[in-house]
Design a protein around this motif. Structure first.
Motif, PDB file in Angstrom:
ATOM      1  N   GLN A 139       0.695  -1.125  -0.025  1.00  0.00           N
ATOM      2  CA  GLN A 139       0.217   0.103   0.088  1.00  0.00           C
ATOM      3  C   GLN A 139       0.738   1.269   0.040  1.00  0.00           C
ATOM      4  O   GLN A 139       0.379   2.278  -0.630  1.00  0.00           O
ATOM      5  CB  GLN A 139      -0.831   0.091   1.077  1.00  0.00           C
ATOM      6  N   GLY A 181      -6.973   5.858  -2.836  1.00  0.00           N
ATOM      7  CA  GLY A 181      -8.033   4.686  -2.733  1.00  0.00           C
ATOM      8  C   GLY A 181      -8.296   3.847  -4.093  1.00  0.00           C
ATOM      9  O   GLY A 181      -8.456   2.525  -3.746  1.00  0.00           O
ATOM     10  N   GLN A 182      -8.521   4.401  -5.194  1.00  0.00           N
ATOM     11  CA  GLN A 182      -8.425   3.586  -6.571  1.00  0.00           C
ATOM     12  C   GLN A 182      -7.452   2.635  -6.895  1.00  0.00           C
ATOM     13  O   GLN A 182      -7.897   1.780  -7.626  1.00  0.00           O
ATOM     14  CB  GLN A 182      -8.883   4.547  -7.690  1.00  0.00           C
ATOM     15  N   ARG A 183      -6.401   3.051  -6.146  1.00  0.00           N
ATOM     16  CA  ARG A 183      -5.168   2.125  -6.497  1.00  0.00           C
ATOM     17  C   ARG A 183      -5.013   0.928  -5.667  1.00  0.00           C
ATOM     18  O   ARG A 183      -4.184   0.145  -5.702  1.00  0.00           O
ATOM     19  CB  ARG A 183      -3.794   2.847  -6.499  1.00  0.00           C
ATOM     20  N   LEU A 184      -5.916   0.948  -4.402  1.00  0.00           N
ATOM     21  CA  LEU A 184      -5.615   0.078  -3.299  1.00  0.00           C
ATOM     22  C   LEU A 184      -5.957  -1.445  -3.682  1.00  0.00           C
ATOM     23  O   LEU A 184      -5.354  -2.403  -2.816  1.00  0.00           O
ATOM     24  CB  LEU A 184      -6.152   0.720  -1.967  1.00  0.00           C
ATOM     25  N   SER A 222      -5.845  -4.064   4.526  1.00  0.00           N
ATOM     26  CA  SER A 222      -6.184  -2.751   5.022  1.00  0.00           C
ATOM     27  C   SER A 222      -5.637  -2.447   6.265  1.00  0.00           C
ATOM     28  O   SER A 222      -6.438  -2.240   7.060  1.00  0.00           O
ATOM     29  CB  SER A 222      -7.597  -2.696   4.763  1.00  0.00           C
ATOM     30  N   SER A 246     -10.175   4.426   1.951  1.00  0.00           N
ATOM     31  CA  SER A 246     -10.737   2.937   2.188  1.00  0.00           C
ATOM     32  C   SER A 246     -12.213   2.863   1.621  1.00  0.00           C
ATOM     33  O   SER A 246     -12.546   1.813   0.864  1.00  0.00           O
ATOM     34  CB  SER A 246     -11.065   2.795   3.756  1.00  0.00           C
ATOM     35  N   SER A 265     -11.676   2.787  -2.083  1.00  0.00           N
ATOM     36  CA  SER A 265     -11.219   1.367  -2.490  1.00  0.00           C
ATOM     37  C   SER A 265     -12.174   0.574  -2.564  1.00  0.00           C
ATOM     38  O   SER A 265     -12.285  -0.510  -3.545  1.00  0.00           O
ATOM     39  CB  SER A 265     -10.057   0.813  -1.534  1.00  0.00           C
TER      40      SER A 265
END
Length: 345
Positions: A20, A82-85, A118, A153, A156
């Motif tokens: 992350q 978040g879009q990359r997580l 997470s 979060s 994601s």
């Protein structure tokens, strides 16, 4: 009875830097942020991260988030992060997410593999007759960085479920904080029905969405990945954070409301040590007790439909008036106003 030490703390160095943290570093570098400035004060080195050798603590990760926020100085940073997580590139845990057969299995994988997928925010799933709810908890005392972590979060979850299901699911997101100046970012990334000044940091969607089958998955690959991810967790020696374990303990015993001394004994430490650990996580024992009481009360109101008297009785208050005073201290609002908000949600 004492609890086995099976948690990570804010200074536990276990997060691979190329997981992350790398997603945030790459985002910053894509916007021409100098890597030395980005990593200043975190104890991290870009070469170590590129070599896949660094293991960092949640505290260092939060320091990286702080630097990124200041240097990027953009309202969309947390949402793009978040879009990359998820599902991410985090080994077997990510493979298990990628091959989840439906949203329910994906959520269960995210919860089971939280330390890998997470580490800063713990998702909790609740289901009633009509809705599924995902409630996010601060796992490591994020303090001033919590809003960034929370925005990332929730984003994601929305982005992952849209990609894996092949359609944008009807998530509704609500936040405890007030509507920010950059509200349009919430509309774009989380949906136009996002709400603020709500009792909980919560996502919900119709219950039937949990079981809808997802395309292009391999049940065999998913099963093997979950086994491999569990082995990875066994090697780490923990599945959740100290604050998450404390939350679970207080939640199980919410009707007894354990004292600081009783809780310290259950965690096989002295009261002074428990206080020090909580201080390290930017919180205190009463704050944690109040957080659990608040969440249980809201659950009883919204899911069970309890009255003020029934909630007060469940939480073992002597009288309803005493409960109302305590609830006002926990939430800053009266039970009746909160119940109205929940009904409007």
């Amino acid at each position: 009875m004492t609890l086995k030490t099976c948690w990570y703390e804010t200074d536990s160095r276990f997060i691979p830097g190329h997981y992350q943290p790398a997603a945030l570093i790459d985002l910053a570098l894509s916007r021409d942020i100098d890597s030395h400035r980005l990593l200043r004060g975190t104890g991290l080195f870009h070469d170590d991260i590129l070599a896949g050798q660094s293991r960092i603590s949640p505290q260092q990760f939060l320091g990286l988030i702080d630097n990124s926020r200041r240097l990027l100085d953009a309202s969309d940073s947390s949402f793009l992060f978040g879009q990359r997580l998820l599902p991410g590139h985090y080994g077997p845990a990510s493979h298990a997410l990628r091959h989840a057969q439906n949203l329910h299995q994906a959520l269960q994988t995210l919860i089971d593999q939280q330390a890998l997928l997470s580490p800063l925010a713990a998702p909790r799933l609740l289901v009633d007759e009509h809705y599924a709810y995902v409630h996010w908890l601060d796992s490591c005392g994020a303090d001033e960085q919590w809003r960034f972590v929370l925005e990332a979060s929730m984003t994601s979850m929305v982005a992952m479920s849209a990609w894996l299901s092949g359609e944008r699911l009807p998530w509704q997101c609500s936040f405890r904080h007030s509507e920010p100046r950059y509200v349009e970012q919430y509309w774009v990334h989380l949906g136009e029905h996002t709400q603020f000044d709500r009792p909980l940091d919560l996502m919900r969607l119709p219950r039937h969405c949990l079981a809808q089958p997802w395309p292009n998955v391999s049940a065999t690959a998913g099963q093997v990945a979950r086994i491999e991810a569990r082995d990875q967790l066994d090697q780490l020696g923990f599945v959740s954070s100290f604050l998450d374990c404390l939350y679970d303990y207080l939640h199980v015993h919410v009707q007894q409301t354990p004292s600081l001394e009783q809780t310290a004994q259950a965690f096989a430490m002295s009261p002074a040590t428990l206080k020090r650990k909580l201080h390290k996580h930017h919180t205190g024992f009463q704050q944690q007790v109040d957080r659990v009481h608040t969440h249980v009360a809201l659950y009883l109101y919204q899911v069970k439909g309890f009255s003020n008297e029934e909630v007060a009785q469940y939480l073992r208050f002597n009288d309803t008036a005493n409960f109302r005073r305590s609830f006002k201290r926990w939430t800053g609002s009266t039970p009746n106003l909160i119940r109205q908000l929940l009904m409007l949600g």
